[in-house]
Scaffold this active site. Sequence first.
Site, PDB file in Angstrom:
ATOM      1  N   CYS A 185       0.724  -1.166  -0.006  1.00 63.12           N
ATOM      2  CA  CYS A 185      -0.055  -0.030   0.029  1.00 63.12           C
ATOM      3  C   CYS A 185       1.028   1.271   0.118  1.00 63.12           C
ATOM      4  O   CYS A 185       0.409   2.266   0.065  1.00 63.12           O
ATOM      5  CB  CYS A 185      -1.000  -0.021   1.168  1.00 63.12           C
ATOM      6  SG  CYS A 185      -0.130   0.015   2.845  1.00 63.12           S
ATOM      7  N   CYS A 244      -1.761  -6.633   3.592  1.00 64.86           N
ATOM      8  CA  CYS A 244      -1.302  -6.541   2.305  1.00 64.86           C
ATOM      9  C   CYS A 244      -0.472  -7.539   1.727  1.00 64.86           C
ATOM     10  O   CYS A 244      -0.638  -7.989   0.593  1.00 64.86           O
ATOM     11  CB  CYS A 244      -0.433  -5.075   2.321  1.00 64.86           C
ATOM     12  SG  CYS A 244      -1.228  -3.630   2.657  1.00 64.86           S
ATOM     13  N   CYS A 293      22.658 -19.624 -31.270  1.00 64.84           N
ATOM     14  CA  CYS A 293      23.554 -18.950 -31.803  1.00 64.84           C
ATOM     15  C   CYS A 293      24.389 -18.144 -31.059  1.00 64.84           C
ATOM     16  O   CYS A 293      24.222 -17.441 -30.250  1.00 64.84           O
ATOM     17  CB  CYS A 293      23.329 -18.236 -33.171  1.00 64.84           C
ATOM     18  SG  CYS A 293      24.780 -17.839 -33.986  1.00 64.84           S
ATOM     19  N   SER A 306      12.635  27.745 -28.667  1.00 65.67           N
ATOM     20  CA  SER A 306      13.750  26.811 -28.490  1.00 65.67           C
ATOM     21  C   SER A 306      14.056  26.962 -27.144  1.00 65.67           C
ATOM     22  O   SER A 306      13.663  27.727 -26.388  1.00 65.67           O
ATOM     23  CB  SER A 306      14.862  26.947 -29.463  1.00 65.67           C
ATOM     24  OG  SER A 306      15.560  25.672 -29.650  1.00 65.67           O
ATOM     25  N   GLU A 323       1.500  25.481 -39.075  1.00 65.38           N
ATOM     26  CA  GLU A 323       2.970  25.482 -39.083  1.00 65.38           C
ATOM     27  C   GLU A 323       3.654  26.003 -40.539  1.00 65.38           C
ATOM     28  O   GLU A 323       2.951  25.576 -41.551  1.00 65.38           O
ATOM     29  CB  GLU A 323       3.534  23.948 -39.068  1.00 65.38           C
ATOM     30  CG  GLU A 323       3.424  23.648 -37.566  1.00 65.38           C
ATOM     31  CD  GLU A 323       4.036  22.266 -37.270  1.00 65.38           C
ATOM     32  OE1 GLU A 323       4.819  21.814 -38.203  1.00 65.38           O
ATOM     33  OE2 GLU A 323       3.822  21.488 -36.277  1.00 65.38           O
TER      34      GLU A 323
END
Length: 1013
Positions: A128, A162, A311, A863, A987
């Site tokens: 819990c 629990c 392999c 940015s 855009e």
Amino acid sequence: MAEASERLYRVQYAKSGRASCKKCSESIPKDSLRMAIMVQSPMFDGKVPHWYHFSCFWKVGQSIRHPDVEVDGFSELRWDDQQKVKKTAEAGGVAGKGQDGSGGKAEKTLGDFAAEYAKSNRSMCKGCLEKIEKGQMRLSKKMVDPEKPQLGMIDRWYHPTCFVKKRDELGFRPEYSASQLKGFSLLSAEDKEALKKQLPAIKNEGKRKGDEVDGTDEVAKKKSRKETDKYSKLEKALKAQNELIWNIKDELKKACSTNDLKELLIFNQQQVPSGESAILDRVADGMAFGALLPCKECSGQLVFKSDAYYCTGDVTAWTKCMVKTQNPSRKEWVTPKEFREISYLKKLKVKKQDRIFPPESSAPITVHWPLSVTSAPTAVNSSAPADKPLSNMKILTLGKLSQNKDEAKAVIEKLGGKLTGSANKASLCISIKKEVEKMNKKMEEVKEANIRVVSEDFLQDVSASTKSLQDLLSAHSLSPWGAEVKAEPGEVVAPRGKSAAPSKKSKGCFKEEGVNKSEKRMKLTLKGGAAVDPDSGLEHSAHVLEKGGKVFSATLGLVDIVKGTNSYYKLQLLEDDKESRYWIFRSWGRLGTVIGSNKLEQMPSKEEAVEQFMKLYEEKTGNAWHSKNFTKYPKKFYPLEIDYGQDEEAVKKLTVKPGTKSKLPKPVQELVGMIFDVDSMKKALVEYEIDLQKMPLGKLSRRQIQAAYSILSEVQQPVSQGSSESQILDLSNRFYTLIPHDFGMKKPPLLNNADSVQAKVEMLDNLLDIEVAYSLLRGGSDDSSKDPIDVNYEKLKTDIKVVDRDSEEAEVIRKYVKNTHATTHNAYDLEVIDIFKIEREGESQRYKPFRQLHNRRLLWHGSRTTNFAGILSQGLRIAPPEAPVTGYMFGKGIYFADMVSKSANYCHTSQGDPIGLIMLGEVALGNMYELKHASHISKLPKGKHSVKGLGKTTPDPSASITLEGVEVPLGTGIPSGVNDTALLYNEYIVYDIAQVNLKYLLKLKFNFKTSLW
């Protein structure tokens, strides 16, 4: 080094009598049955077996339900020993008297489950996530903590209720009862009775005859009998096969030497493995079933391992082959004439047959070592509920915060954390910048303990932001030091550090890694051509040897996603500053962790030191030290082009607190300081999981970044076409080797989807801009008469003027900001702090031909702050040719928007770091190629000059204004009438850098609306 395995357990016959049992410390006799728990080595990037006598293994509390699935090497045992392991596992780890060969009485207590009263109130229930109070009864299951596997099996505590809820998940079998718990006898009589009722043994009672309905049970019984008969036949066949193989092995051991067995393998064109038992296994397999033909995919050697033939070859120098089959191609096993004198080999006649495999178990295979298939940064406290992000964390507060201690405590506890007054116990420190700068005694303790310091705003952001906890910690960080923040795992405190290697004094498992001195960020001492590794202890008395223009220092990397390795190896030849003394220093380990070690070796002479250095380099890479063209070899390291140059001091000089000599206006001074903030650059790299220990800021070469772009370009094809896993594995291994990442104990994630490629493209874009900023800091004049701010300003090669707040152009720009804030971007409001008019050197001349082009607009471009040194000094650039075109919605170009908030989202601000920079550029759009969905443009159609991604919302065109022939679309957003589009907002993309003329730079404050208070 141990062979990597996803299985936690291993079983085999002891290959020698040298190993000692981890429980009783007695030696394990050769050829006796032994079992191991696989544990992460603290000394290198791999796992090692902790061996036990068969009976001792079960006494330390191991619970195995399906040995055929959970135990590596189970199917290679003799049949009787397989049954012995199975029966012991079914009995719950009770070997029974005399079963272990020692005659010792086996314990009936379940060693991996325990009951006790909590010794303190520090532990947290793993069910819990609530605190377990001191004196309260608690139950535990011993498990490996995936973040700290080097600690081995540790108790994971639960409240009894629990634990009961998770009984099946925790492997507490129906036949187990509370009385079998370790420590049960020490509980009070009342608690014993209560626990017996909660955890009784559950008996599986059969059906009574009267339960049959309409003959359905009879049908089920017939079906069950058929399945039982089928299984019984398979069991007999498996037993016969096992006895055949072991009969061959036993006879070969009597009749042939190890060299004879090697000759047999070579004659049948099989690879010769290392180790007597492996050689014997391969010969027996070949004799019983035929000689294996090479792998069809890579021509490698196939080898039997438990459930199939795997392999052992390599698809490329970077990646092992992934072929796995139960039906390998074979040819007849041939015994050479000279061996027919051996009577057993002369008589041996085996009918050609295929190997039989047991049916695939329905039991789930538990992968005990952490795997990761996502490229997104993992939350620091991933087990915490969404509303309690600070669960299991202890928070220290220092200095005068805006809230008093009680208020801060309430907020921290609301978020799942706990307040502490001790730096040694803290996971995190909340303070103010002045306290960090003041560095009083308490803050020195925080630094000594390597605890990260964050601003108070972190508490607001942590509940409101959608960013990961790691991102928020990076955004709010006030200290240049600090290990990665980890939740406390119950009572074992072991936050992960980022040092290259542990202290030489550290032995065995780390009890409290957070206080390991070597975990602190390394301070590199630069002398001549390279930095002396401080772990050598010679940073103040020796330097790295430089001979013939070549610096004798190498940093090597090796990533293998299949094995989960993320290793480094560092090699240096050190020369005494005063005397003719020489050392070879090497360190190795796992990136981003304290796992690893080092060795300092004094050499008799310079010549022998050089010879030893070159020998080690060739051993680790397969290449000669002086070879001009490096060739990557399988399972060998790859050199990283990390520049530990002499420019560090220049950077320090230019990042010190500016004085009073600057002649620039105050807002411009602040802007330049913001653009060249080294701490911000470091935070940006941490967000991308870049390992700053192995790749310090500004040290990775531009060429290596471009090589990483090329790999991402190669990745895009197999990702989009669903190519083989081997190809994606290969490219992922190459990428993570070139760009060192800190994944802690997690496996490096595969770059197997478009989102992961996109995230790494964005990371490299930022790396390039940060590389530009750092190069600017390092380069240029060393004029001590100038203020550092002025020196950095000149490097931008941009004229920056403050726009008067009351001017008409400032009013137009503020209106543009206010009107074009999109309704869906409602997490923040934008406040304009400063407006700067900018003119980049040479850009106006470059733009001149496009001034005559129609359709020129003033558009937004946002940015990260860390990118603006590159943008101002070099202009907005198009992604390099090496970058994948799929990393960008409309291909590689320069992107703009007419809605301010669309661009502002690319500033990557937060409540703790709310200041961002955004640009307005005049963009010559001309004839626009209008698109509604992603299209990876590499060349525009004839007659088109740009691309417009059509959005559902557009600034009201009737409100646009024109300034000197340039349209400013500052109207409020209205429906565009375009509904079948993937974009919410417009855009604009141009593919020629000359079509852009940057005009304004805005400093914005993001006023986030969500708050805890």
